[in-house]
Design a protein around this motif. Structure first.
Motif, PDB file in Angstrom:
ATOM      1  N   ARG A 263       0.841  -1.202   0.000  1.00 23.68           N
ATOM      2  CA  ARG A 263       0.000   0.000   0.000  1.00 23.68           C
ATOM      3  C   ARG A 263       0.872   1.247   0.000  1.00 23.68           C
ATOM      4  NH1 ARG A 263      -3.205  -2.885   4.266  1.00 23.68           N
ATOM      5  NH2 ARG A 263      -4.845  -3.934   3.126  1.00 23.68           N
ATOM      6  N   LEU A 264       0.335   2.293  -0.594  1.00 25.65           N
ATOM      7  CA  LEU A 264       0.997   3.596  -0.657  1.00 25.65           C
ATOM      8  C   LEU A 264       0.007   4.649  -0.186  1.00 25.65           C
ATOM      9  CD1 LEU A 264       3.655   4.999  -1.686  1.00 25.65           C
ATOM     10  CD2 LEU A 264       2.401   5.456  -3.793  1.00 25.65           C
ATOM     11  N   PHE A 265       0.406   5.460   0.802  1.00 24.92           N
ATOM     12  CA  PHE A 265      -0.421   6.561   1.293  1.00 24.92           C
ATOM     13  C   PHE A 265      -0.113   7.794   0.472  1.00 24.92           C
ATOM     14  CE2 PHE A 265      -0.932  10.350   3.969  1.00 24.92           C
ATOM     15  CZ  PHE A 265      -2.278  10.235   4.281  1.00 24.92           C
ATOM     16  N   VAL A 266      -1.168   8.479   0.005  1.00 24.17           N
ATOM     17  CA  VAL A 266      -1.001   9.675  -0.826  1.00 24.17           C
ATOM     18  C   VAL A 266      -1.917  10.772  -0.298  1.00 24.17           C
ATOM     19  CG1 VAL A 266      -1.267  10.618  -3.146  1.00 24.17           C
ATOM     20  CG2 VAL A 266      -0.474   8.266  -2.856  1.00 24.17           C
ATOM     21  N   LYS A 267      -1.315  11.942  -0.070  1.00 25.98           N
ATOM     22  CA  LYS A 267      -2.091  13.117   0.321  1.00 25.98           C
ATOM     23  C   LYS A 267      -1.608  14.280  -0.543  1.00 25.98           C
ATOM     24  CE  LYS A 267      -2.854  16.333   4.084  1.00 25.98           C
ATOM     25  NZ  LYS A 267      -2.420  16.741   5.421  1.00 25.98           N
ATOM     26  N   ILE A 268      -2.393  14.588  -1.588  1.00 21.70           N
ATOM     27  CA  ILE A 268      -2.076  15.704  -2.472  1.00 21.70           C
ATOM     28  C   ILE A 268      -3.361  16.465  -2.763  1.00 21.70           C
ATOM     29  CG2 ILE A 268      -0.036  14.650  -3.524  1.00 21.70           C
ATOM     30  CD1 ILE A 268      -1.718  13.837  -5.881  1.00 21.70           C
TER      31      ILE A 268
ATOM     32  N   THR B 120      -6.402  12.372   6.172  1.00 18.55           N
ATOM     33  CA  THR B 120      -6.808  13.315   5.120  1.00 18.55           C
ATOM     34  C   THR B 120      -6.243  12.905   3.764  1.00 18.55           C
ATOM     35  OG1 THR B 120      -4.903  14.684   5.653  1.00 18.55           O
ATOM     36  CG2 THR B 120      -7.002  15.250   6.714  1.00 18.55           C
ATOM     37  N   GLY B 121      -5.899  11.638   3.617  1.00 16.92           N
ATOM     38  CA  GLY B 121      -5.344  11.152   2.356  1.00 16.92           C
ATOM     39  C   GLY B 121      -5.993   9.856   1.931  1.00 16.92           C
ATOM     40  N   SER B 122      -5.350   9.188   0.987  1.00 21.64           N
ATOM     41  CA  SER B 122      -5.874   7.939   0.435  1.00 21.64           C
ATOM     42  C   SER B 122      -4.808   6.865   0.423  1.00 21.64           C
ATOM     43  CB  SER B 122      -6.347   8.162  -1.010  1.00 21.64           C
ATOM     44  OG  SER B 122      -7.337   9.145  -1.065  1.00 21.64           O
ATOM     45  N   LEU B 123      -5.249   5.632   0.627  1.00 23.39           N
ATOM     46  CA  LEU B 123      -4.367   4.480   0.490  1.00 23.39           C
ATOM     47  C   LEU B 123      -4.645   3.816  -0.853  1.00 23.39           C
ATOM     48  CD1 LEU B 123      -4.353   2.601   3.931  1.00 23.39           C
ATOM     49  CD2 LEU B 123      -2.399   3.631   2.768  1.00 23.39           C
ATOM     50  N   TYR B 124      -3.562   3.521  -1.572  1.00 28.44           N
ATOM     51  CA  TYR B 124      -3.647   2.771  -2.818  1.00 28.44           C
ATOM     52  C   TYR B 124      -3.025   1.408  -2.555  1.00 28.44           C
ATOM     53  CZ  TYR B 124      -5.102   7.015  -5.088  1.00 28.44           C
ATOM     54  OH  TYR B 124      -5.813   8.129  -5.454  1.00 28.44           O
ATOM     55  N   GLU B 125      -3.569   0.377  -3.225  1.00 26.42           N
ATOM     56  CA  GLU B 125      -3.188  -0.994  -2.887  1.00 26.42           C
ATOM     57  C   GLU B 125      -2.980  -1.835  -4.129  1.00 26.42           C
ATOM     58  OE1 GLU B 125      -5.213  -3.486   0.378  1.00 26.42           O
ATOM     59  OE2 GLU B 125      -6.199  -4.157  -1.467  1.00 26.42           O
ATOM     60  N   ILE B 126      -2.102  -2.823  -3.970  1.00 28.64           N
ATOM     61  CA  ILE B 126      -1.948  -3.877  -4.976  1.00 28.64           C
ATOM     62  C   ILE B 126      -1.640  -5.173  -4.250  1.00 28.64           C
ATOM     63  CG2 ILE B 126       0.516  -3.418  -5.329  1.00 28.64           C
ATOM     64  CD1 ILE B 126      -0.002  -4.190  -8.319  1.00 28.64           C
ATOM     65  N   LYS B 127      -2.182  -6.260  -4.745  1.00 33.17           N
ATOM     66  CA  LYS B 127      -1.861  -7.588  -4.223  1.00 33.17           C
ATOM     67  C   LYS B 127      -0.940  -8.235  -5.248  1.00 33.17           C
ATOM     68  CE  LYS B 127      -6.054  -8.118  -1.522  1.00 33.17           C
ATOM     69  NZ  LYS B 127      -5.512  -7.948  -0.218  1.00 33.17           N
ATOM     70  N   LEU B 128       0.260  -8.535  -4.801  1.00 29.14           N
ATOM     71  CA  LEU B 128       1.304  -9.019  -5.695  1.00 29.14           C
ATOM     72  C   LEU B 128       1.556 -10.502  -5.463  1.00 29.14           C
ATOM     73  CD1 LEU B 128       3.399  -8.052  -7.796  1.00 29.14           C
ATOM     74  CD2 LEU B 128       4.934  -7.601  -5.890  1.00 29.14           C
ATOM     75  N   SER B 129       1.418 -11.297  -6.524  1.00 27.09           N
ATOM     76  CA  SER B 129       1.716 -12.733  -6.443  1.00 27.09           C
ATOM     77  C   SER B 129       3.214 -12.928  -6.622  1.00 27.09           C
ATOM     78  CB  SER B 129       0.967 -13.498  -7.538  1.00 27.09           C
ATOM     79  OG  SER B 129      -0.417 -13.388  -7.333  1.00 27.09           O
TER      80      SER B 129
END
Length: 159
Positions: free
Chosen positions: A28-33, A64-73
């Motif tokens: 996951r990556l937290f992004v606040k822009i 006050t931001g968003s989490l982006y996610e990826i599930k990696l095999s």
């Protein structure tokens, strides 16, 4: 602007630590822009394979931001998998990778391809050979010897 990934925190990487082959890791990556990103991507590579770029998806709002996610095999072969992130906005491309010490944990933003985080991938059924279990192993680092002039004496000096 805040971009954040901590490879030693299960909010950002789960499971944490070394993982068995053919398992799955959530990154996951937290992004606040001030704007919605055009794209959030994971770049990863394994051994001598070509780098792969995968889109990350909005997971949920946090603070006050968003989490982006990826599930990696993960691959079926043991080794080190390297990864970093790319965030695209309307006017900029940000790279997010390992910190300058390259010890994992909280990373940082770069304006170029960054040092990568790593995931150690191991064979779950690997057995340590019996002959090795009670052995003593020495690691010799030749670069630590005979570097030239030393503090306590000068090479070739005749007193």
């Amino acid at each position: 602007m805040v971009i954040e990934h901590n490879s030693q925190n299960s909010i950002y990487r789960s499971p944490y630590g070394a993982v068995p082959t053919l398992s799955e890791v959530t990154l996951r990556l937290f992004v606040k822009i001030d704007e919605i990103p055009k794209a959030v991507k994971l770049v990863y590579y394994f051994k001598d394979q070509e780098a792969k770029v995968m889109p990350m998806y909005y997971y949920k709002s946090v603070a006050t931001g968003s989490l982006y996610e990826i599930k990696l095999s993960l691959p079926e072969e043991a080794g080190i998998l390297w990864y970093y992130f790319i965030l695209q906005t309307n006017g900029h491309i940000y790279y997010y990778g390992n910190n300058l010490e390259q010890l994992g944990g909280l990373g940082q933003v770069y304006n170029r391809i960054p040092p990568s985080f790593q995931i150690t991938v191991y064979k779950e059924d690997y057995k340590t050979p019996d002959w090795f279990k009670n052995s003593i192993v020495y690691q010799i680092f030749p670069d630590r010897f005979a570097r030239g002039v030393m503090d306590s004496f000068e090479v070739g000096r005749k007193d």
